[in-house]
Design a protein around this motif. Structure first.
Motif, PDB file in Angstrom:
ATOM      1  N   MET A   1       0.858  -1.168   0.000  1.00 53.41           N
ATOM      2  CA  MET A   1       0.000   0.000   0.000  1.00 53.41           C
ATOM      3  C   MET A   1       0.905   1.233   0.000  1.00 53.41           C
ATOM      4  N   THR A   2       0.813   2.031  -1.003  1.00 52.88           N
ATOM      5  CA  THR A   2       1.688   3.192  -1.086  1.00 52.88           C
ATOM      6  C   THR A   2       0.976   4.485  -0.717  1.00 52.88           C
ATOM      7  N   GLU A   3      -0.344   4.466  -0.717  1.00 54.27           N
ATOM      8  CA  GLU A   3      -1.075   5.663  -0.300  1.00 54.27           C
ATOM      9  C   GLU A   3      -1.377   5.561   1.174  1.00 54.27           C
ATOM     10  N   GLY A   4      -2.293   6.388   1.669  1.00 53.85           N
ATOM     11  CA  GLY A   4      -2.617   6.402   3.090  1.00 53.85           C
ATOM     12  C   GLY A   4      -3.017   5.033   3.617  1.00 53.85           C
ATOM     13  N   LEU A   5      -3.269   4.973   4.886  1.00 50.81           N
ATOM     14  CA  LEU A   5      -3.568   3.719   5.561  1.00 50.81           C
ATOM     15  C   LEU A   5      -4.960   3.180   5.252  1.00 50.81           C
ATOM     16  N   GLY A   6      -5.782   3.952   4.551  1.00 51.53           N
ATOM     17  CA  GLY A   6      -7.127   3.493   4.230  1.00 51.53           C
ATOM     18  C   GLY A   6      -8.132   3.775   5.330  1.00 51.53           C
ATOM     19  N   TYR A   7      -7.747   4.553   6.296  1.00 51.35           N
ATOM     20  CA  TYR A   7      -8.630   4.943   7.391  1.00 51.35           C
ATOM     21  C   TYR A   7      -8.666   6.468   7.444  1.00 51.35           C
ATOM     22  N   ARG A   8      -9.645   6.987   8.145  1.00 52.70           N
ATOM     23  CA  ARG A   8      -9.707   8.426   8.390  1.00 52.70           C
ATOM     24  C   ARG A   8     -10.261   8.625   9.794  1.00 52.70           C
ATOM     25  N   ILE A   9      -9.946   9.765  10.363  1.00 51.63           N
ATOM     26  CA  ILE A   9     -10.489  10.103  11.677  1.00 51.63           C
ATOM     27  C   ILE A   9     -11.837  10.763  11.444  1.00 51.63           C
ATOM     28  N   ASN A  10     -12.844  10.302  12.152  1.00 47.57           N
ATOM     29  CA  ASN A  10     -14.177  10.879  11.998  1.00 47.57           C
ATOM     30  C   ASN A  10     -14.155  12.362  12.341  1.00 47.57           C
ATOM     31  N   PRO A  11     -14.964  13.154  11.635  1.00 46.50           N
ATOM     32  CA  PRO A  11     -14.958  14.604  11.860  1.00 46.50           C
ATOM     33  C   PRO A  11     -15.367  15.017  13.272  1.00 46.50           C
ATOM     34  N   HIS A  12     -16.099  14.165  13.969  1.00 51.93           N
ATOM     35  CA  HIS A  12     -16.547  14.501  15.325  1.00 51.93           C
ATOM     36  C   HIS A  12     -15.560  14.044  16.396  1.00 51.93           C
ATOM     37  N   VAL A  13     -14.365  13.627  15.960  1.00 49.38           N
ATOM     38  CA  VAL A  13     -13.335  13.173  16.893  1.00 49.38           C
ATOM     39  C   VAL A  13     -12.197  14.185  16.911  1.00 49.38           C
ATOM     40  N   VAL A  14     -11.794  14.565  18.110  1.00 52.96           N
ATOM     41  CA  VAL A  14     -10.701  15.511  18.315  1.00 52.96           C
ATOM     42  C   VAL A  14      -9.537  14.752  18.930  1.00 52.96           C
ATOM     43  N   THR A  15      -8.331  15.063  18.485  1.00 52.49           N
ATOM     44  CA  THR A  15      -7.138  14.445  19.069  1.00 52.49           C
ATOM     45  C   THR A  15      -6.291  15.519  19.734  1.00 52.49           C
ATOM     46  N   SER A  16      -5.614  15.120  20.783  1.00 57.04           N
ATOM     47  CA  SER A  16      -4.706  16.031  21.464  1.00 57.04           C
ATOM     48  C   SER A  16      -3.548  15.226  22.031  1.00 57.04           C
ATOM     49  N   THR A  17      -2.348  15.756  21.866  1.00 58.34           N
ATOM     50  CA  THR A  17      -1.146  15.101  22.374  1.00 58.34           C
ATOM     51  C   THR A  17      -0.675  15.819  23.632  1.00 58.34           C
ATOM     52  N   TYR A  18      -0.172  15.043  24.583  1.00 54.81           N
ATOM     53  CA  TYR A  18       0.378  15.625  25.805  1.00 54.81           C
ATOM     54  C   TYR A  18       1.564  14.790  26.257  1.00 54.81           C
ATOM     55  N   VAL A  47      -2.670   8.210  10.409  1.00 60.44           N
ATOM     56  CA  VAL A  47      -3.983   8.257   9.751  1.00 60.44           C
ATOM     57  C   VAL A  47      -4.308   9.694   9.348  1.00 60.44           C
ATOM     58  N   ALA A  48      -4.134  10.620  10.270  1.00 58.98           N
ATOM     59  CA  ALA A  48      -4.468  12.026  10.000  1.00 58.98           C
ATOM     60  C   ALA A  48      -3.639  12.590   8.848  1.00 58.98           C
ATOM     61  N   GLU A  49      -2.390  12.161   8.754  1.00 62.07           N
ATOM     62  CA  GLU A  49      -1.484  12.671   7.720  1.00 62.07           C
ATOM     63  C   GLU A  49      -1.494  11.814   6.460  1.00 62.07           C
ATOM     64  N   GLN A  50      -2.346  10.790   6.422  1.00 59.04           N
ATOM     65  CA  GLN A  50      -2.432   9.864   5.289  1.00 59.04           C
ATOM     66  C   GLN A  50      -1.070   9.252   4.942  1.00 59.04           C
ATOM     67  N   THR A  51      -0.349   8.861   5.973  1.00 58.94           N
ATOM     68  CA  THR A  51       0.951   8.208   5.828  1.00 58.94           C
ATOM     69  C   THR A  51       0.746   6.806   5.272  1.00 58.94           C
ATOM     70  N   SER A  52       1.653   6.354   4.439  1.00 58.54           N
ATOM     71  CA  SER A  52       1.558   4.984   3.933  1.00 58.54           C
ATOM     72  C   SER A  52       1.889   4.003   5.054  1.00 58.54           C
ATOM     73  N   MET A  53       1.388   2.785   4.895  1.00 60.01           N
ATOM     74  CA  MET A  53       1.686   1.734   5.877  1.00 60.01           C
ATOM     75  C   MET A  53       3.189   1.519   5.964  1.00 60.01           C
ATOM     76  N   GLU A  54       3.867   1.502   4.826  1.00 65.17           N
ATOM     77  CA  GLU A  54       5.308   1.274   4.805  1.00 65.17           C
ATOM     78  C   GLU A  54       6.055   2.355   5.582  1.00 65.17           C
ATOM     79  N   ALA A  55       5.688   3.614   5.366  1.00 67.18           N
ATOM     80  CA  ALA A  55       6.363   4.726   6.050  1.00 67.18           C
ATOM     81  C   ALA A  55       6.097   4.683   7.556  1.00 67.18           C
TER      82      ALA A  55
END
Length: 87
Positions: A1-18, A47-55
């Motif tokens: 798979m060279t494109e994104g992971l095939g998943y997306r984060i739902n629009p009603h979901v917020v992420t935060s890093t700490y 997922v958010a950045e549409q990174t490939s599985m390989e990367a």
């Protein structure tokens, strides 16, 4: 798979890093939240950045010094679990 992971984060979901890369997913629609460790947050960022599985696998292998098959299995399991939870 060279494109994104095939998943997306739902629009009603917020992420935060700490802290040291750990984070939280907040489902605003269902009022649920989940604390995620550093590895799970790296997968969510992928997922958010549409990174490939390989990367994503290469990044996690270099960061944690774990074999590629082990990382791939963990990534796939985490993605399935998050999908089931609606994220």
């Amino acid at each position: 798979m060279t494109e994104g992971l095939g998943y997306r984060i739902n629009p009603h979901v917020v992420t935060s890093t700490y802290d040291e890369g750990e984070g939280v997913l907040i489902d605003l629609e269902n009022r649920r939240y989940f604390n995620l460790n550093e590895t799970a947050m790296a997968i969510v960022r992928g997922v958010a950045e549409q990174t490939s599985m390989e990367a994503l696998i290469a990044s996690l292998v270099s960061r944690y010094e774990v074999s590629a098959p082990t990382v791939q299995a963990s990534v796939e399991r985490t993605l399935r679990e998050l999908a089931v939870l609606g994220f």
